[in-house]
Design a protein around this motif. Sequence first.
Motif, PDB file in Angstrom:
ATOM      1  N   SER A 189      -6.271  -6.730   3.692  1.00 51.44           N
ATOM      2  CA  SER A 189      -5.712  -6.813   2.347  1.00 51.44           C
ATOM      3  C   SER A 189      -5.061  -8.178   2.118  1.00 51.44           C
ATOM      4  N   TRP A 191      -8.332   0.542  -2.957  1.00 47.20           N
ATOM      5  CA  TRP A 191      -9.221   0.878  -1.840  1.00 47.20           C
ATOM      6  C   TRP A 191     -10.657   0.466  -2.156  1.00 47.20           C
ATOM      7  N   LEU A 245      -3.941   3.174  -6.055  1.00 48.50           N
ATOM      8  CA  LEU A 245      -4.399   3.277  -4.667  1.00 48.50           C
ATOM      9  C   LEU A 245      -5.922   3.392  -4.623  1.00 48.50           C
ATOM     10  N   TRP A 269       0.820  -1.207   0.000  1.00 51.27           N
ATOM     11  CA  TRP A 269       0.000   0.000   0.000  1.00 51.27           C
ATOM     12  C   TRP A 269       0.858   1.263   0.000  1.00 51.27           C
TER      13      TRP A 269
END
Length: 189
Positions: free
Chosen positions: A84, A48, A44, A36
């Motif tokens: 994640s 997300w 990004l 990240w």
Amino acid sequence: MAHDTYDTAYDEPDPGFEPGFDPGGDLPEPPKPINWNLLSADDLEAEWLELNKWVHWLRRTYGLPASVIPPFWHHHPELLWELSALHLHWLGAYDPEQNASAPIGWHRDFADARARLREWVAASGTRLDRDRPTRQTSWPGEDPTPPVEDLTIEDRESEFVDFVMAQVAERRRAEDEFFRHLDDHPGGR
């Protein structure tokens, strides 16, 4: 690929919804670890949104309480990294090329991850109806950490969109500064 709009209608996934798979598109790439800290602003944003969609699916599919996945998980890096990793593991376990026993391995690891998530949530202090930054411990010689205060957030989905937009804008500023520095110093330092 960046998303131009934020779709917050994740309450009920389409029948056949499978995070990470677009039935009308090309076959998905095999999952790769996500750092990240190194994603471009566009990547990004996309990551997300994809992770948020999957977390909604996960918490509803498994009936997970806020003590495992709180509404404001996105404010806590420890929860971001854990969720994640769990998402990537799920993508790998349910890949059509994977062997038939991979999903049971994912569920075994999911049980371990739920225990860690409970620990992270308890340590962070985030709750169903309020959030606060994860408490940090100052080491000897460091400035004391500022006091943390609970924040009430009325609309989780619009707060998430604002949060992501701010994260993307900050990453874009960092990228612009990096490239500006390269333009100012061609050929090195």
